[in-house]
Design a protein around this motif. Structure first.
Motif, PDB file in Angstrom:
ATOM      1  N   ARG A 199      24.650  45.337  38.678  1.00 21.18           N
ATOM      2  CA  ARG A 199      25.613  46.472  38.386  1.00 21.18           C
ATOM      3  C   ARG A 199      26.786  46.541  39.377  1.00 21.18           C
ATOM      4  O   ARG A 199      27.910  46.649  39.437  1.00 21.18           O
ATOM      5  CB  ARG A 199      25.011  47.591  38.280  1.00 21.18           C
ATOM      6  N   THR A 200      26.146  46.003  40.721  1.00 18.94           N
ATOM      7  CA  THR A 200      27.252  45.980  41.798  1.00 18.94           C
ATOM      8  C   THR A 200      28.419  45.094  41.793  1.00 18.94           C
ATOM      9  O   THR A 200      29.516  45.161  41.935  1.00 18.94           O
ATOM     10  CB  THR A 200      26.513  45.770  43.292  1.00 18.94           C
ATOM     11  N   LEU A 201      27.910  43.858  41.182  1.00 23.25           N
ATOM     12  CA  LEU A 201      28.848  42.847  41.046  1.00 23.25           C
ATOM     13  C   LEU A 201      30.021  43.179  40.188  1.00 23.25           C
ATOM     14  O   LEU A 201      31.086  43.067  40.114  1.00 23.25           O
ATOM     15  CB  LEU A 201      28.298  41.510  40.651  1.00 23.25           C
ATOM     16  N   LEU A 202      29.396  43.808  38.807  1.00 19.55           N
ATOM     17  CA  LEU A 202      30.440  44.034  37.811  1.00 19.55           C
ATOM     18  C   LEU A 202      31.113  45.440  38.152  1.00 19.55           C
ATOM     19  O   LEU A 202      32.250  45.407  37.604  1.00 19.55           O
ATOM     20  CB  LEU A 202      29.419  44.367  36.543  1.00 19.55           C
ATOM     21  N   LEU A 203      30.692  46.490  38.833  1.00 18.55           N
ATOM     22  CA  LEU A 203      31.591  47.391  39.122  1.00 18.55           C
ATOM     23  C   LEU A 203      32.591  46.948  39.956  1.00 18.55           C
ATOM     24  O   LEU A 203      33.607  47.720  39.809  1.00 18.55           O
ATOM     25  CB  LEU A 203      30.837  48.585  39.704  1.00 18.55           C
ATOM     26  N   SER A 204      32.521  46.038  40.736  1.00 19.28           N
ATOM     27  CA  SER A 204      33.513  45.714  41.621  1.00 19.28           C
ATOM     28  C   SER A 204      34.649  44.697  40.879  1.00 19.28           C
ATOM     29  O   SER A 204      35.770  44.577  41.081  1.00 19.28           O
ATOM     30  CB  SER A 204      33.000  45.174  42.850  1.00 19.28           C
ATOM     31  N   ALA A 205      34.128  43.832  39.958  1.00 17.75           N
ATOM     32  CA  ALA A 205      34.857  42.890  39.326  1.00 17.75           C
ATOM     33  C   ALA A 205      35.717  43.412  37.908  1.00 17.75           C
ATOM     34  O   ALA A 205      36.620  42.837  37.627  1.00 17.75           O
ATOM     35  CB  ALA A 205      33.834  41.812  38.999  1.00 17.75           C
ATOM     36  N   LEU A 206      35.046  44.246  37.214  1.00 25.74           N
ATOM     37  CA  LEU A 206      35.534  44.577  35.906  1.00 25.74           C
ATOM     38  C   LEU A 206      36.605  45.824  36.329  1.00 25.74           C
ATOM     39  O   LEU A 206      36.629  46.831  36.858  1.00 25.74           O
ATOM     40  CB  LEU A 206      34.490  45.318  34.987  1.00 25.74           C
ATOM     41  N   ALA A 207      37.617  45.484  35.390  1.00 29.78           N
ATOM     42  CA  ALA A 207      39.072  46.512  35.318  1.00 29.78           C
ATOM     43  C   ALA A 207      38.482  47.874  34.752  1.00 29.78           C
ATOM     44  O   ALA A 207      37.523  47.674  33.744  1.00 29.78           O
ATOM     45  CB  ALA A 207      40.206  46.090  34.465  1.00 29.78           C
ATOM     46  N   GLN A 208      38.797  49.078  35.180  1.00 32.37           N
ATOM     47  CA  GLN A 208      38.188  50.389  34.810  1.00 32.37           C
ATOM     48  C   GLN A 208      39.402  51.149  34.584  1.00 32.37           C
ATOM     49  O   GLN A 208      40.554  51.239  35.420  1.00 32.37           O
ATOM     50  CB  GLN A 208      37.391  51.122  35.845  1.00 32.37           C
ATOM     51  N   HIS A 209      39.371  51.964  33.386  1.00 34.01           N
ATOM     52  CA  HIS A 209      40.350  52.849  32.899  1.00 34.01           C
ATOM     53  C   HIS A 209      40.003  54.267  33.461  1.00 34.01           C
ATOM     54  O   HIS A 209      39.020  54.780  33.216  1.00 34.01           O
ATOM     55  CB  HIS A 209      40.192  52.995  31.254  1.00 34.01           C
ATOM     56  N   PRO A 210      40.936  54.831  34.516  1.00 34.53           N
ATOM     57  CA  PRO A 210      40.364  55.898  35.228  1.00 34.53           C
ATOM     58  C   PRO A 210      40.427  57.231  34.535  1.00 34.53           C
ATOM     59  O   PRO A 210      39.630  58.145  34.671  1.00 34.53           O
ATOM     60  CB  PRO A 210      41.916  56.241  36.267  1.00 34.53           C
ATOM     61  N   GLY A 211      41.109  57.380  33.501  1.00 31.64           N
ATOM     62  CA  GLY A 211      41.200  58.449  32.354  1.00 31.64           C
ATOM     63  C   GLY A 211      39.652  58.814  31.667  1.00 31.64           C
ATOM     64  O   GLY A 211      39.168  59.861  31.238  1.00 31.64           O
ATOM     65  N   SER A 212      39.055  57.551  31.532  1.00 31.26           N
ATOM     66  CA  SER A 212      37.750  57.711  30.593  1.00 31.26           C
ATOM     67  C   SER A 212      36.601  57.129  31.390  1.00 31.26           C
ATOM     68  O   SER A 212      35.511  57.328  31.000  1.00 31.26           O
ATOM     69  CB  SER A 212      38.126  56.840  29.457  1.00 31.26           C
ATOM     70  N   GLY A 213      36.778  56.244  32.229  1.00 31.06           N
ATOM     71  CA  GLY A 213      35.711  55.395  33.128  1.00 31.06           C
ATOM     72  C   GLY A 213      35.262  54.339  32.190  1.00 31.06           C
ATOM     73  O   GLY A 213      34.330  53.395  32.697  1.00 31.06           O
ATOM     74  N   LEU A 214      35.800  53.699  31.250  1.00 39.17           N
ATOM     75  CA  LEU A 214      35.667  52.579  30.393  1.00 39.17           C
ATOM     76  C   LEU A 214      35.876  51.557  31.137  1.00 39.17           C
ATOM     77  O   LEU A 214      36.933  51.523  31.875  1.00 39.17           O
ATOM     78  CB  LEU A 214      36.432  52.439  29.415  1.00 39.17           C
TER      79      LEU A 214
END
Length: 393
Positions: A199-214
């Motif tokens: 989870r730590t690796l993916l949270l740092s690597a994946l693009a995140q949409h701020p309005g929805s958390g996606l």
């Protein structure tokens, strides 16, 4: 020290794994008949199960073993050990639901690294809530299936402000543009990192949409990207990723490999099949459903999503539902202009127009609210159904 159960009669393998787990894992070997497996697991209460594939326990036995393990503890992870060059064994065990497939002849140091990672992942999953996994299939390339999957992921993730969309749209993902994101980490990167995915690796690597958390994990960013991942590599990465988020949606896009499709739908808590109201799409949808495993309950587990529904088309959603033999159907109203404008501006439909009929249909699909009446075939669709059934092959 965490308990690990090894299903095997191989004493030498047992000693190698004991050495690999020295200091952090207590290994117990289960070598009796499968009829005793549930009792032994219930007594041992392991944090992880290792299944050694051999003549005693071939890959074909993996579904039975997984069923026994799940009956004891639904959250208990199983890792298979075998010949990683045997693609059929890898795919068969992955489809059965194993968490990973390790090379049986790996050096002790490599086995130690795998054990540490798997036990850490198991502990993380046990501390959280089990994640939901939705799969979106499309009857034909194109259409609105990709944007349906994107909006579904946003709605499904609202409760926890967290979701993941694995977007296999080809030739390239459109979800980044629809969310005004510039992703850089792809499924190929996840396959490369399969040995250390957490989870730590993916949270740092994946693009995140701020309005929805996606968060977004695309298969391809450009049409020129190499997407030739082997089915076993794809499944290994996906199997590691899907428990790490509260809501994960996979848009399968053009994936048609039978074993790969069989694995992802068998893992899914929800399966959606997106199809427009036309004969060719209905024909292809029928073929797609027939390609799924014979033991998969298509009727109850697949929801038909009628894309750009119009009451003026003589093949109605209820008639499509009857032809495909499905219990649930969702009508997705036409919203082509709004969806394309949203894509061009980087604004997701369910966020930009939350009170629209389209957003209401997505909400209904996400919550499981769909029509379930037993429809009757009208004369027009009866002819369509007969065309599907009579065609050669």
């Amino acid at each position: 020290m965490q308990r690990v159960a090894l299903i095997s009669q191989d004493e030498l393998l047992h000693r190698r794994l004991e050495a690999a787990g020295d200091g952090f894992a207590a290994l117990s070997r289960i070598s009796g008949p499968l009829s005793d497996l549930a009792r032994e697991l219930a007594t041992l209460k392991p944090a992880l199960v290792l299944l050694a594939l051999d003549d005693q326990h071939p890959a074909a036995q993996a579904p039975e073993i997984m069923s026994i393990v799940t009956s004891v503890d639904p959250n208990l992870s199983v890792v298979a050990l075998g010949d990683s060059r045997n693609a059929q064994d890898v795919l068969s065990t992955m489809r059965a639901g194993v968490a990973d497939f390790l090379e049986r002849e790996d050096a002790v140091d490599a086995l130690r690294e795998h054990l540490e990672r798997r036990l850490a992942s198991a502990a993380e999953i046990q501390r959280g809530e089990p994640g939901a996994f939705s799969v979106v299939l499309n009857a034909q390339p194109g259409g609105g299936a990709g944007l349906f999957a994107l909006n579904l992921a946003i709605v499904r993730g609202r409760k926890h402000h967290e979701s993941l969309l694995v977007d296999c749209h080809l030739p390239a993902s459109e979800a980044g543009a629809a969310l005004d994101l510039t992703p850089t980490y792809t499924m190929a990167d996840a396959v490369r990192d399969a040995g250390r995915l957490d989870r730590t690796l993916l949270l740092s690597a994946l693009a995140q949409h701020p309005g929805s958390g996606l968060r977004l994990l695309p298969l391809a960013l450009r049409a020129t990207d190499d997407t030739s991942l082997s089915p076993e590599a794809f499944l290994q990465a996906l199997r590691a990723i899907r428990p790490l988020f509260r809501e994960t949606v996979l848009y399968a896009g053009g994936i048609r490999h039978p074993l790969l499709l069989g694995a992802v739908v068998s893992w899914a808590s929800s399966v959606f099949l997106v199809s427009p109201q036309k004969y060719t799409a209905l024909r292809d949808a029928k073929d797609l459903l027939l390609s799924l495993p014979h033991d998969f309950d298509v009727r109850r587990r697949v929801t038909l999503v009628v894309d750009e529904y119009s009451p003026m088309i003589n093949v109605s959603p209820e008639q499509m539902q009857a032809t495909l033999g499905l219990e649930r159907v969702v009508r997705l109203p036409a919203a082509r202009d709004e969806l394309i404008n949203g894509l061009n501006l980087g604004r997701a439909m369910v966020l930009e127009h939350p009170n629209s009929a389209y957003a209401a249909a997505i909400q209904g699909a996400a919550s499981g609210e769909a029509g379930g009446a037993e429809p009757k075939l009208g004369e027009a669709v009866r002819r369509v159904a007969q065309r599907i059934l009579k065609r050669p092959g």
